[in-house]
Design a protein around this motif. Sequence first.
Motif, PDB file in Angstrom:
ATOM      1  N   ALA A 224      22.712 -45.029  10.286  1.00 34.01           N
ATOM      2  CA  ALA A 224      22.915 -45.647  11.595  1.00 34.01           C
ATOM      3  C   ALA A 224      23.191 -44.596  12.655  1.00 34.01           C
ATOM      4  O   ALA A 224      22.979 -44.839  13.847  1.00 34.01           O
ATOM      5  CB  ALA A 224      24.065 -46.648  11.525  1.00 34.01           C
TER       6      ALA A 224
ATOM      7  N   THR B  89      14.524 -48.681   7.134  1.00 37.73           N
ATOM      8  CA  THR B  89      15.873 -48.538   6.581  1.00 37.73           C
ATOM      9  C   THR B  89      16.301 -49.810   5.856  1.00 37.73           C
ATOM     10  O   THR B  89      16.885 -49.759   4.770  1.00 37.73           O
ATOM     11  CB  THR B  89      16.875 -48.210   7.705  1.00 37.73           C
ATOM     12  OG1 THR B  89      16.444 -47.029   8.387  1.00 37.73           O
ATOM     13  CG2 THR B  89      18.258 -47.977   7.128  1.00 37.73           C
TER      14      THR B  89
ATOM     15  N   PHE C 103      22.572 -52.575  10.427  1.00 36.34           N
ATOM     16  CA  PHE C 103      22.359 -51.250  10.997  1.00 36.34           C
ATOM     17  C   PHE C 103      22.342 -51.286  12.522  1.00 36.34           C
ATOM     18  O   PHE C 103      22.772 -50.334  13.172  1.00 36.34           O
ATOM     19  CB  PHE C 103      21.072 -50.630  10.440  1.00 36.34           C
ATOM     20  CG  PHE C 103      21.283 -49.975   9.105  1.00 36.34           C
ATOM     21  CD1 PHE C 103      21.598 -48.618   9.034  1.00 36.34           C
ATOM     22  CD2 PHE C 103      21.209 -50.693   7.940  1.00 36.34           C
ATOM     23  CE1 PHE C 103      21.821 -48.009   7.812  1.00 36.34           C
ATOM     24  CE2 PHE C 103      21.428 -50.097   6.709  1.00 36.34           C
ATOM     25  CZ  PHE C 103      21.735 -48.744   6.645  1.00 36.34           C
TER      26      PHE C 103
ATOM     27  N   VAL D 213      24.619 -46.234   4.964  1.00 38.10           N
ATOM     28  CA  VAL D 213      25.091 -46.666   6.282  1.00 38.10           C
ATOM     29  C   VAL D 213      25.115 -45.512   7.279  1.00 38.10           C
ATOM     30  O   VAL D 213      25.007 -45.727   8.490  1.00 38.10           O
ATOM     31  CB  VAL D 213      26.491 -47.326   6.214  1.00 38.10           C
ATOM     32  CG1 VAL D 213      26.445 -48.599   5.421  1.00 38.10           C
ATOM     33  CG2 VAL D 213      27.528 -46.372   5.657  1.00 38.10           C
TER      34      VAL D 213
END
Length: 368
Positions: free
Chosen positions: A232, A192, A147, A229
Amino acid sequence: MGRSRVRILLAGEPRAEVDSHARDLLTQGFEARRVESLSAGSAGKQDIVVVAGKYQPSVHAPARIADLVGPLKSRAILFLSDMDPQSFSVFEQAGFSFINVTTDMSVKSLVGLIAQVDPHAVYQASKTAALRTSVSNGIADAVADLFGRLRANPVAPPLEESARQRRAMDELIGKSPMSVWMDLIQNYHDGTAQHCALVSGYTLAFARALGAGELQTGRLFDAAFFHDVGKAMTPLEVLDKPGALDPDEWEIMKRHVVHGYDILSRDPHTSGEIARVARDHHEYLDGSGYPRGLRAGDIDDITRIITICDIFAALTEKRAYKPPKPTEEAYSILLSMAGTKLDPDLVRVFEKVVAESDGGQRPVKSAA
């Protein structure tokens, strides 16, 4: 030739208290489980028997416990709360050597007694715990690094990243009960990374419960590992806010599915199914999800599977702003969503994952 692992067999009532001791020992690296009885052949010569729970004179008579532990009397621990000093003396006179003589019913106190019975068992457990911690930290660190790179340069990551993570998680879950693996990942500091690791691990367990083959398991894991994802591209002040999001912040948060789809669509290896799951894993059968309000017929099976794992992880994970929900409570929430928002057949099979995540001890309610 090295010594075989020592098992810790726990017996007693109340069941919930004994289960709790077993889970604590599992987390410490011991091979531990609750047993209903010690039938002939069920215990090995190196095993340690722990009679746990609340002391009841009518139940915990020395002769009765001697019959229970049989030839393992010299490796038996009495870990009973509320035992009076006179009862200690009675048990000592009956030949029991390892008795908890304090009011401390913590795992530290129990491990201290195990060390008196067999120091090597504690050494084995400490090595196991260290290996588990090392592997779990490696998993979470790798996700956090992913990330970090995505925030600096939102380019679709190589598919090999998920393959490496799958091997690491297979190793960790293969050597640890799901409950232990869950505790290890939950203690990771990056929210995360913690969430993605949990979803990926639950997906591996779910694939096993579904009887998925190697190819299908790989597809499921890839979709799970990359499903978030897009976060991010979500501002850290929104991701890490220690409280409820306001309406504007919630709209920003919801955009992560579109960001994820955009990032993953840039590479042919992730542009198909993996990108679609990243976009659609918050869609519900009744059309109440986002970003497109898809309904049942438009949501494929792999997305339905990841959605269940995603919700369960969000409910059971530890965050700075909330404690983890117990697995039974989290599964009850999944049950309440079955049929309207979630696939009821898949929720029913997911019960197996829930049981594993709770140490395989507690029964859970089945989906109707």
